[in-house]
Design a protein around this motif. Structure first.
Motif, PDB file in Angstrom:
ATOM      1  N   TYR A  94       0.324   9.631  -6.164  1.00 20.28           N
ATOM      2  CA  TYR A  94      -0.213  10.079  -4.112  1.00 20.28           C
ATOM      3  C   TYR A  94       1.395   9.751  -3.681  1.00 20.28           C
ATOM      4  O   TYR A  94       2.136   9.065  -3.826  1.00 20.28           O
ATOM      5  N   SER A  95       1.467  10.693  -2.434  1.00 19.77           N
ATOM      6  CA  SER A  95       2.604  10.730  -1.940  1.00 19.77           C
ATOM      7  C   SER A  95       1.502  11.227  -0.308  1.00 19.77           C
ATOM      8  O   SER A  95       2.149  10.516   0.673  1.00 19.77           O
ATOM      9  N   SER A  96       0.452  11.230  -0.742  1.00 24.83           N
ATOM     10  CA  SER A  96       0.053  11.223   0.642  1.00 24.83           C
ATOM     11  C   SER A  96      -1.592  11.147   0.663  1.00 24.83           C
ATOM     12  O   SER A  96      -2.323  11.369  -0.279  1.00 24.83           O
ATOM     13  N   VAL A  97      -2.218  10.438   1.133  1.00 24.21           N
ATOM     14  CA  VAL A  97      -3.802   9.675   1.417  1.00 24.21           C
ATOM     15  C   VAL A  97      -4.348   9.846   2.176  1.00 24.21           C
ATOM     16  O   VAL A  97      -3.872   8.909   3.765  1.00 24.21           O
ATOM     17  N   ILE A  98      -5.101  10.112   2.819  1.00 23.72           N
ATOM     18  CA  ILE A  98      -6.511   9.937   3.950  1.00 23.72           C
ATOM     19  C   ILE A  98      -7.654   9.108   3.869  1.00 23.72           C
ATOM     20  O   ILE A  98      -8.544   9.067   2.826  1.00 23.72           O
ATOM     21  N   LEU A  99      -8.002   8.286   4.891  1.00 22.71           N
ATOM     22  CA  LEU A  99      -9.362   7.434   4.629  1.00 22.71           C
ATOM     23  C   LEU A  99      -9.866   7.943   5.676  1.00 22.71           C
ATOM     24  O   LEU A  99     -10.041   7.641   6.659  1.00 22.71           O
ATOM     25  N   VAL A 115      -9.733  -2.040  10.412  1.00 23.97           N
ATOM     26  CA  VAL A 115      -9.416  -0.984   9.228  1.00 23.97           C
ATOM     27  C   VAL A 115      -7.799  -1.861   8.419  1.00 23.97           C
ATOM     28  O   VAL A 115      -6.671  -1.440   9.539  1.00 23.97           O
ATOM     29  N   GLU A 116      -8.065  -2.637   7.857  1.00 24.52           N
ATOM     30  CA  GLU A 116      -6.679  -3.658   7.015  1.00 24.52           C
ATOM     31  C   GLU A 116      -6.618  -3.190   5.668  1.00 24.52           C
ATOM     32  O   GLU A 116      -7.410  -2.715   4.993  1.00 24.52           O
ATOM     33  N   VAL A 117      -5.330  -2.788   5.203  1.00 20.00           N
ATOM     34  CA  VAL A 117      -4.777  -3.206   3.411  1.00 20.00           C
ATOM     35  C   VAL A 117      -3.713  -4.083   2.716  1.00 20.00           C
ATOM     36  O   VAL A 117      -3.302  -5.011   4.227  1.00 20.00           O
ATOM     37  N   SER A 118      -4.175  -4.892   2.412  1.00 21.46           N
ATOM     38  CA  SER A 118      -4.073  -5.639   1.201  1.00 21.46           C
ATOM     39  C   SER A 118      -3.128  -5.451   0.057  1.00 21.46           C
ATOM     40  O   SER A 118      -3.181  -4.520  -0.778  1.00 21.46           O
ATOM     41  N   THR A 119      -2.076  -5.362  -0.296  1.00 19.62           N
ATOM     42  CA  THR A 119      -1.108  -5.014  -1.581  1.00 19.62           C
ATOM     43  C   THR A 119      -0.925  -6.257  -2.224  1.00 19.62           C
ATOM     44  O   THR A 119      -0.186  -6.617  -3.484  1.00 19.62           O
ATOM     45  N   THR A 141     -10.946   8.444  11.015  1.00 19.60           N
ATOM     46  CA  THR A 141     -10.256   9.646   9.503  1.00 19.60           C
ATOM     47  C   THR A 141      -8.940   8.760   9.877  1.00 19.60           C
ATOM     48  O   THR A 141      -7.553   8.782  11.231  1.00 19.60           O
ATOM     49  N   PHE A 142      -8.071   8.074   9.109  1.00 15.97           N
ATOM     50  CA  PHE A 142      -6.602   7.447   9.183  1.00 15.97           C
ATOM     51  C   PHE A 142      -6.460   7.087   8.413  1.00 15.97           C
ATOM     52  O   PHE A 142      -6.651   7.882   7.267  1.00 15.97           O
ATOM     53  N   SER A 143      -4.628   7.459   8.190  1.00 16.38           N
ATOM     54  CA  SER A 143      -3.867   8.207   7.331  1.00 16.38           C
ATOM     55  C   SER A 143      -3.458   6.664   6.416  1.00 16.38           C
ATOM     56  O   SER A 143      -2.974   4.834   7.215  1.00 16.38           O
ATOM     57  N   LEU A 144      -3.601   6.464   4.905  1.00 21.17           N
ATOM     58  CA  LEU A 144      -2.822   5.151   4.020  1.00 21.17           C
ATOM     59  C   LEU A 144      -1.858   5.715   3.441  1.00 21.17           C
ATOM     60  O   LEU A 144      -1.774   5.101   2.558  1.00 21.17           O
ATOM     61  N   SER A 145      -1.339   7.130   3.748  1.00 21.72           N
ATOM     62  CA  SER A 145      -0.134   7.211   2.993  1.00 21.72           C
ATOM     63  C   SER A 145       1.351   6.590   3.150  1.00 21.72           C
ATOM     64  O   SER A 145       2.011   6.584   2.345  1.00 21.72           O
ATOM     65  N   ALA A 146       1.088   5.624   4.436  1.00 17.19           N
ATOM     66  CA  ALA A 146       2.379   3.831   4.192  1.00 17.19           C
ATOM     67  C   ALA A 146       1.982   3.478   2.786  1.00 17.19           C
ATOM     68  O   ALA A 146       3.276   2.922   2.540  1.00 17.19           O
ATOM     69  N   TYR A 147       0.824   3.548   2.734  1.00 16.13           N
ATOM     70  CA  TYR A 147       0.700   2.916   0.548  1.00 16.13           C
ATOM     71  C   TYR A 147       0.802   3.901  -0.408  1.00 16.13           C
ATOM     72  O   TYR A 147       0.036   3.010  -1.779  1.00 16.13           O
ATOM     73  N   ALA A 148       1.201   5.093  -0.123  1.00 24.10           N
ATOM     74  CA  ALA A 148       1.177   5.860  -1.480  1.00 24.10           C
ATOM     75  C   ALA A 148       2.041   6.054  -2.488  1.00 24.10           C
ATOM     76  O   ALA A 148       3.019   5.031  -1.740  1.00 24.10           O
ATOM     77  N   VAL A 174     -18.342   6.636   3.002  1.00 29.95           N
ATOM     78  CA  VAL A 174     -16.065   5.992   2.449  1.00 29.95           C
ATOM     79  C   VAL A 174     -15.623   7.193   1.589  1.00 29.95           C
ATOM     80  O   VAL A 174     -16.014   6.844   0.580  1.00 29.95           O
ATOM     81  N   HIS A 175     -14.566   7.577   1.743  1.00 27.99           N
ATOM     82  CA  HIS A 175     -14.243   8.722   1.358  1.00 27.99           C
ATOM     83  C   HIS A 175     -12.232   8.222   1.480  1.00 27.99           C
ATOM     84  O   HIS A 175     -11.678   8.525   2.759  1.00 27.99           O
ATOM     85  N   ILE A 176     -11.625   8.171   0.954  1.00 29.88           N
ATOM     86  CA  ILE A 176     -10.390   8.208   0.237  1.00 29.88           C
ATOM     87  C   ILE A 176      -9.804   9.130  -0.654  1.00 29.88           C
ATOM     88  O   ILE A 176     -10.357   9.651  -1.614  1.00 29.88           O
ATOM     89  N   PHE A 177      -8.646   9.983  -0.194  1.00 31.03           N
ATOM     90  CA  PHE A 177      -8.716  11.449  -1.112  1.00 31.03           C
ATOM     91  C   PHE A 177      -7.734  11.649  -0.543  1.00 31.03           C
ATOM     92  O   PHE A 177      -6.610  11.371   1.015  1.00 31.03           O
ATOM     93  N   GLU A 178      -6.651  12.884  -1.684  1.00 30.42           N
ATOM     94  CA  GLU A 178      -5.684  12.535  -1.644  1.00 30.42           C
ATOM     95  C   GLU A 178      -5.255  13.899  -0.614  1.00 30.42           C
ATOM     96  O   GLU A 178      -6.312  14.908  -0.704  1.00 30.42           O
ATOM     97  N   PRO A 179      -5.092  14.131   1.026  1.00 27.34           N
ATOM     98  CA  PRO A 179      -5.194  15.698   0.622  1.00 27.34           C
ATOM     99  C   PRO A 179      -4.447  17.195   0.388  1.00 27.34           C
ATOM    100  O   PRO A 179      -3.182  16.461  -0.368  1.00 27.34           O
ATOM    101  N   ILE A 180      -4.962  18.302   0.691  1.00 28.18           N
ATOM    102  CA  ILE A 180      -4.093  19.535   0.553  1.00 28.18           C
ATOM    103  C   ILE A 180      -2.886  19.355   1.292  1.00 28.18           C
ATOM    104  O   ILE A 180      -2.373  19.604   1.923  1.00 28.18           O
TER     105      ILE A 180
END
Length: 624
Positions: A94-99, A115-119, A141-148, A174-180
């Protein structure tokens, strides 16, 4: 000075999903920790259900949800690291991700959330967004694109009590998706609820829900479903995925006629491309222009009780507000769990707060307000224009039956329709008792400063403060129309300038002192739940009261045209301009004389009150 207003009624919009690539969807309807999800905690952690409310943290209904409830877990619970964690997410393709998710977090009692992220499997976490406190469920609505492009991505919902006995955090859907690629959403029309007549600017907020950075967009509006539309092409933008943009439309609206208008605003053609999801493009609001500008009076309803050790904060707030803003603020003390409790009022207000002390200001947005923030919210609302004036007339007191009757009058300055209601509240000052239940618990004792306008510091008082030392003011004795007001007291179709009244009656208990009681009249908008305006006066009419304070008072001051002169029965009133010209004389004035300077120019005027050979001179500032 503003002469017309707009009544804005928000209409919700939905963020529907079309042509999106779903990565994760979870609604917690299973009622337990979902498969693949994990949680970590040093205390009670997260729970799942449809009713997870507790004594001091009430969660609005939202089907089955997840919640970290620090209040229910007790004072010894460590809720500082309550993490609810998604299954590992593979975002390599994915190139773009939304939570997107639903959140309820009031922030009461030091509660925070993020809201936090771990890799790295949860060894370390990075905050991508701190969650703002709200008084109801809110879609975030938050962007997770930094982790795409990365694998093994964990998203953690972190509830933190910060070492206190806090409230909690609830989440759902909770919905995580790649936007159009291209999707712009119209979020809101932000033009003030009531504005002056003439050419009105429409302000709003839009959001980029597409994968591509938004660089241009068309913003369009129309009135009353008409075919004439007005387009503003916004260019030079740089709105990232999930980012928002505030704008002012370049074409203004003509609302010089006193009537209601349906305003529709929508977005189209993001970056010159077709919008991939048109379901979130449009917002509408009902706007009503007004013919006059009533004086706005702000109402603060404070929730507290003698048992509550932090509730001196509410007592000080009401005392200070009454001192500093006597003409444009009405404070109401709604007691809980003590001898001054009115169960109807207490029970209704409890639906909107998460603990004590707490309160609301004008019931605006249904939002909870800590008493320490009363002044801040008041400052934001005191200059807001309102479509209705409120008065209290025909007060009649029967000393034998101890019954008072009176009319609450609301006059709208627009032609509109809606569900508006009159209401009346009875207040009493100088209330005291002798038993221990009248003693005020005081957690400020010995270690925390809490200083009122007179310099009294609750730090120097004991815990509890004995009943013999406590006197309570602004105590709500009765709310005669119930929380929502009296049904049918204002017709659904409203004609500009027409007064509407309702007669109330109240029998004063023999344990109360009628000379220390007040009546508050108000108008409530049932659509928003907001108190639009209010008025306060003494319960006893002049004929039944011995006037002990001879010094006349002017309020409101400054005024936009109409003000009252109090405590001068039988006096002569003269109004002079600054050129030394007498412009008005009123003989044999009543005790609550209304003066109208609406036809005069803005400036300072001199009011002379002549009574029993005594002359009192005061200044009134007219601002139009």
């Amino acid at each position: 000075m503003k002469k017309f207003y707009l009544l804005l009624m928000a209409v919700s919009f939905s963020l529907a999903v079309f042509s999106q690539t779903n990565i994760l969807t979870e609604d917690f309807e299973g009622g337990s920790l979902p498969t693949g999800w994990t949680q970590t905690s040093n205390g009670a952690g997260w729970d799942f259900g449809s009713n997870l409310s507790s004594t001091y943290w009430s969660i609005p209904s939202h089907t089955v949800y997840a919640a970290s409830n620090d209040d229910a877990a007790g004072s010894s619970n460590d809720g500082s690291v309550d993490y609810l964690i998604t299954p590992p997410l593979d975002l390599t393709t994915y190139s773009s991700v939304i939570l997107e998710f639903a959140s309820f977090m009031t922030g009461a009692y030091s509660q925070t959330a993020s809201v936090e992220v771990s890799t790295n499997g949860g060894s370390t976490w990075t905050i991508i967004q701190n969650v703002n406190a709200e008084t109801n469920w809110t879609t975030l609505t938050f962007s997770l694109s930094a982790y795409a492009g990365q694998s093994n991505v964990l998203v953690g919902f972190h509830a933190n009590d910060n070492g206190e006995w806090a409230s909690g955090w609830a989440i759902d859907d909770v919905h995580i998706f790649e936007p159009i690629a291209y999707d712009a959403a119209m979020v809101s029309i932000n033009t003030a609820p009531f504005v002056s007549a003439g050419s009105i600017s429409l302000e709003g907020t839009l959001q980029n829900m597409g994968a591509n950075t938004l660089t241009s967009i068309d913003v369009i509006w129309s009135i009353d479903g008409g075919t004439t539309i007005h387009t503003d092409n916004l260019t030079g933008l740089n709105v990232p995925t999930t980012g928002t943009y505030d704008f002012i439309h370049s074409v203004q609206v003509d609302m010089s006629v006193t009537q209601s208008y349906d305003v529709m605003m929508w977005v189209a053609n993001p970056n010159g491309q077709p919008d991939g999801d048109t379901s979130n493009d449009q917002v509408t609001k009902l706007i009503s222009s007004l013919s006059q500008l009533p004086q706005k009076i702000v109402v603060g309803e404070e929730a507290g009780g003698t048992w509550c050790g932090w509730c001196p904060r509410g007592l000080v707030a009401l005392k200070d507000m009454a001192h500093y803003y006597p003409d444009t603020w009405i404070g109401i003390s709604v007691h809980n769990g003590d001898p001054m409790t009115n169960s109807t009022y207490d029970g209704a207000l409890a639906n909107y707060i998460s603990g004590y002390p707490s309160g609301m200001v004008d019931r605006a947005g249904g939002e909870e307000v800590d008493p320490s923030d009363f002044e801040t919210v008041y400052q934001n609302r005191k200059d807001m224009v309102t479509p209705v004036s409120v008065d209290i007339t025909n007060i009649s007191w029967n000393s034998t039956s101890r019954e008072v009757t009176f009319d609450v009058v609301g006059t709208f300055y627009t032609n509109t329709t809606g569900d508006f209601r009159l209401n009346a509240v009875i207040l009493e000052d100088g209330v005291s008792g002798t038993t221990s239940s009248w003693a005020q618990a005081n957690y400020y004792a010995s270690n925390i400063d809490l200083i009122d306008w007179e310099g009294n510091n609750w730090r120097n008082y004991p815990n509890p403060v004995p009943a013999s030392q406590m006197v309570y003011d602004h105590v709500a004795r009765e709310i005669l129309g119930g929380w929502s007001g009296t049904t049918g007291s204002i017709p659904s179709t409203i004609v500009d300038g027409t007064p509407h009244s309702y007669t109330y009656s109240y029998t004063v208990p023999t344990s109360s002192d009628e000379t220390k009681m007040h009546i508050v009249g108000m108008v409530i908008d049932q659509t928003s739940g907001e108190i639009l305006n209010a008025f306060k006066t003494e319960l006893l009419p002049t004929s039944a009261r011995v006037i002990t304070e001879k010094e006349p008072k002017l309020y409101p001051n400054p005024t936009n045209g109409i003000f009252r002169v109090v405590n001068l029965a039988g006096a002569t009133i003269e109004v002079w301009n600054m050129l030394g010209q007498k412009i008005m004389t009123i003989d044999n004035a009543n005790n609550l004389e209304k003066i109208d300077l609406s036809d005069k120019t803005s400036g300072t005027y001199i009011v002379r009150v002549i009574s029993n050979n005594n002359i009192t001179t005061k200044k009134i500032n007219l601002i139009k």
